[in-house]
Design a protein around this motif. Structure first.
Motif, PDB file in Angstrom:
ATOM      1  N   THR A  16       0.574  -0.729   0.111  1.00 54.93           N
ATOM      2  CA  THR A  16       0.067  -0.174  -0.019  1.00 54.93           C
ATOM      3  C   THR A  16       0.827   0.512   0.061  1.00 54.93           C
ATOM      4  N   GLY A  17       2.218   1.717   0.111  1.00 57.86           N
ATOM      5  CA  GLY A  17       2.811   2.263   0.621  1.00 57.86           C
ATOM      6  C   GLY A  17       2.966   2.801   2.372  1.00 57.86           C
ATOM      7  N   PRO A  18       4.084   3.526   2.502  1.00 55.53           N
ATOM      8  CA  PRO A  18       4.161   4.323   3.601  1.00 55.53           C
ATOM      9  C   PRO A  18       2.444   5.058   4.276  1.00 55.53           C
ATOM     10  N   PRO A  19       2.249   6.280   3.295  1.00 53.58           N
ATOM     11  CA  PRO A  19       1.285   7.153   3.501  1.00 53.58           C
ATOM     12  C   PRO A  19      -0.001   6.666   4.124  1.00 53.58           C
ATOM     13  N   LEU A  20      -0.362   5.675   3.018  1.00 54.40           N
ATOM     14  CA  LEU A  20      -1.926   4.577   2.923  1.00 54.40           C
ATOM     15  C   LEU A  20      -1.695   4.046   4.329  1.00 54.40           C
ATOM     16  N   ALA A  21      -0.294   2.569   4.734  1.00 61.78           N
ATOM     17  CA  ALA A  21      -0.109   2.107   6.148  1.00 61.78           C
ATOM     18  C   ALA A  21      -0.027   2.517   7.147  1.00 61.78           C
ATOM     19  N   ALA A  22       0.250   4.219   7.421  1.00 63.06           N
ATOM     20  CA  ALA A  22       0.089   4.991   8.430  1.00 63.06           C
ATOM     21  C   ALA A  22      -1.200   5.208   8.828  1.00 63.06           C
ATOM     22  N   PHE A  23      -1.955   5.719   7.783  1.00 63.96           N
ATOM     23  CA  PHE A  23      -3.191   5.858   7.705  1.00 63.96           C
ATOM     24  C   PHE A  23      -4.023   4.381   8.066  1.00 63.96           C
ATOM     25  N   THR A  24      -3.796   3.558   7.139  1.00 74.62           N
ATOM     26  CA  THR A  24      -4.791   2.460   8.302  1.00 74.62           C
ATOM     27  C   THR A  24      -4.568   2.292   9.567  1.00 74.62           C
ATOM     28  N   SER A  25      -2.989   2.583   9.988  1.00 76.19           N
ATOM     29  CA  SER A  25      -3.056   1.789  10.755  1.00 76.19           C
ATOM     30  C   SER A  25      -3.640   2.362  12.442  1.00 76.19           C
ATOM     31  N   ASN A  26      -3.481   3.759  11.492  1.00 76.29           N
ATOM     32  CA  ASN A  26      -3.636   4.832  12.838  1.00 76.29           C
ATOM     33  C   ASN A  26      -5.382   4.568  13.692  1.00 76.29           C
ATOM     34  N   LEU A  27      -6.559   4.295  11.980  1.00 74.44           N
ATOM     35  CA  LEU A  27      -7.787   4.289  11.147  1.00 74.44           C
ATOM     36  C   LEU A  27      -8.165   3.057  12.246  1.00 74.44           C
ATOM     37  N   ILE A  28      -7.589   1.754  11.532  1.00 69.82           N
ATOM     38  CA  ILE A  28      -7.996   0.517  12.545  1.00 69.82           C
ATOM     39  C   ILE A  28      -7.532  -0.218  13.459  1.00 69.82           C
ATOM     40  N   HIS A  29      -5.822   0.092  13.852  1.00 70.75           N
ATOM     41  CA  HIS A  29      -5.500  -0.414  14.745  1.00 70.75           C
ATOM     42  C   HIS A  29      -6.164  -0.979  15.514  1.00 70.75           C
ATOM     43  N   PRO A  30      -6.036  -2.050  16.479  1.00 72.65           N
ATOM     44  CA  PRO A  30      -7.209  -2.626  17.901  1.00 72.65           C
ATOM     45  C   PRO A  30      -7.009  -1.754  18.884  1.00 72.65           C
ATOM     46  N   GLY A  31      -5.368  -1.459  19.313  1.00 72.36           N
ATOM     47  CA  GLY A  31      -4.983  -0.840  20.317  1.00 72.36           C
ATOM     48  C   GLY A  31      -5.811   0.823  20.225  1.00 72.36           C
ATOM     49  N   ASN A  32      -5.403   1.391  18.744  1.00 73.12           N
ATOM     50  CA  ASN A  32      -5.641   2.787  18.453  1.00 73.12           C
ATOM     51  C   ASN A  32      -7.468   2.909  19.018  1.00 73.12           C
ATOM     52  N   VAL A  33      -8.508   1.699  18.880  1.00 77.14           N
ATOM     53  CA  VAL A  33      -9.983   1.427  18.810  1.00 77.14           C
ATOM     54  C   VAL A  33      -9.984   2.054  20.390  1.00 77.14           C
ATOM     55  N   LEU A  34      -8.483   0.464  21.510  1.00 74.18           N
ATOM     56  CA  LEU A  34      -9.390   1.082  22.516  1.00 74.18           C
ATOM     57  C   LEU A  34      -8.760   1.933  23.673  1.00 74.18           C
ATOM     58  N   ALA A  35      -7.541   2.361  23.056  1.00 73.18           N
ATOM     59  CA  ALA A  35      -7.524   3.962  23.302  1.00 73.18           C
ATOM     60  C   ALA A  35      -8.230   5.049  23.190  1.00 73.18           C
ATOM     61  N   PHE A  36      -8.949   5.086  22.157  1.00 73.09           N
ATOM     62  CA  PHE A  36      -9.715   5.864  22.578  1.00 73.09           C
ATOM     63  C   PHE A  36     -11.311   5.735  23.139  1.00 73.09           C
ATOM     64  N   ILE A  37     -11.613   4.517  22.855  1.00 70.13           N
ATOM     65  CA  ILE A  37     -12.421   4.491  23.771  1.00 70.13           C
ATOM     66  C   ILE A  37     -12.450   4.751  25.151  1.00 70.13           C
ATOM     67  N   PHE A  38     -11.071   4.229  25.754  1.00 69.54           N
ATOM     68  CA  PHE A  38     -11.386   4.695  27.334  1.00 69.54           C
ATOM     69  C   PHE A  38     -10.719   6.274  27.433  1.00 69.54           C
ATOM     70  N   THR A  39     -10.137   6.586  26.649  1.00 65.79           N
ATOM     71  CA  THR A  39      -9.817   7.952  26.492  1.00 65.79           C
ATOM     72  C   THR A  39     -11.061   9.368  26.916  1.00 65.79           C
ATOM     73  N   ILE A  40     -12.320   8.361  26.043  1.00 62.18           N
ATOM     74  CA  ILE A  40     -13.637   9.199  26.058  1.00 62.18           C
ATOM     75  C   ILE A  40     -14.396   8.569  27.047  1.00 62.18           C
ATOM     76  N   ALA A  41     -14.008   7.412  27.461  1.00 63.22           N
ATOM     77  CA  ALA A  41     -14.349   7.118  28.939  1.00 63.22           C
ATOM     78  C   ALA A  41     -14.182   7.487  30.520  1.00 63.22           C
ATOM     79  N   VAL A  42     -12.643   8.302  30.304  1.00 66.05           N
ATOM     80  CA  VAL A  42     -11.920   9.337  31.257  1.00 66.05           C
ATOM     81  C   VAL A  42     -12.555  10.787  31.293  1.00 66.05           C
ATOM     82  N   LEU A  43     -12.743  11.164  29.857  1.00 65.17           N
ATOM     83  CA  LEU A  43     -13.226  12.400  29.516  1.00 65.17           C
ATOM     84  C   LEU A  43     -14.696  12.433  30.492  1.00 65.17           C
ATOM     85  N   THR A  44     -15.681  11.957  29.692  1.00 68.52           N
ATOM     86  CA  THR A  44     -17.399  11.913  30.023  1.00 68.52           C
ATOM     87  C   THR A  44     -17.369  11.638  31.664  1.00 68.52           C
ATOM     88  N   ALA A  45     -16.513  11.738  32.657  1.00 67.47           N
ATOM     89  CA  ALA A  45     -16.479  10.389  33.849  1.00 67.47           C
ATOM     90  C   ALA A  45     -15.742  12.046  34.441  1.00 67.47           C
TER      91      ALA A  45
END
Length: 210
Positions: A115-144
């Motif tokens: 896919t090439g470096p830029p698309l790889a960077a975009f894809t990894s940040n968008l769908i990486h499970p670690g990123n998804v969980l990090a954002f879910i936890f972040t929103i949970a903390v902020l809402t609290a």
């Protein structure tokens, strides 16, 4: 509104620190003196994170409901995870004595090849499970901790975009201007990031009793 935006920007700085796949891609482009590729990777990386933040923010209400119901368990678990991530960052940085990884995982090489470096960077940040969980936890903390967050959750995406863009751009500029010292810069920055993660984890665990 302002508090929500600033909290989102700070979250973007912490979550956007370029030490994952995107950081490795940017570092590689810098070491090969490809300025255009560095710029494209930065844009792709922050775009992926901003889109993910926007999508996760759409589920702010159910996330908040879950946190309210299991608040004590959630914060204890989140704190433990944050401390674990901080310790891993500190230990791995100490053992490797490097700021940037010297070896790219096989699955990442496959992604780069197809896919090439830029698309790889975009894809990894968008769908990486670690990123998804990090954002879910972040929103949970902020809402609290921020009562108005649920009403202004639409600012989470723009805030992440601003914070992530700032930290990624600064790091890219530092790398580019000081290519020979870039690895040393990342080395100490990883120590700082690991320490911050440990402090955040301790606050989440002890916050109610402090």
């Amino acid at each position: 509104m302002f508090v929500t935006l600033m909290a989102s920007v700070i979250s973007g700085i912490i979550l956007g620190a370029p030490f994952g796949v995107s950081g490795a891609l940017a570092a590689d482009a810098i070491l090969t003196h490809n300025q255009r590729l560095v710029r494209n990777i930065v844009i792709a990386s922050v775009s992926g994170e901003a889109i993910l933040a926007f999508l996760i923010a759409c589920f702010t209400k159910p996330i908040n409901s879950f946190v309210v119901q299991y608040q004590a368990v959630f914060f204890a678990l989140t704190g433990i995870i944050a401390i674990g991530m901080g310790i891993i960052s500190l230990v791995s940085t100490y053992r490797n004595q490097r700021g940037m990884g010297s070896e790219t995982p096989g699955r990442v090489k496959w992604l780069l090849l197809h896919t090439g470096p830029p698309l790889a960077a975009f894809t990894s940040n968008l769908i990486h499970p670690g990123n998804v969980l990090a954002f879910i936890f972040t929103i949970a903390v902020l809402t609290a901790h921020i009562p108005a967050f649920e009403h202004y959750h639409f600012l989470f995406g723009p805030g992440i975009l601003l914070g992530s863009s700032a930290i990624f751009t600064i790091c890219a500029i530092v790398f580019w201007k000081n290519r020979k010292k870039a690895d040393k810069f990342v080395h100490y920055f990883r120590y700082a990031l690991g320490g911050v993660m440990c402090l955040i984890g301790m606050y989440l665990i002890l916050g109610k009793s402090i």
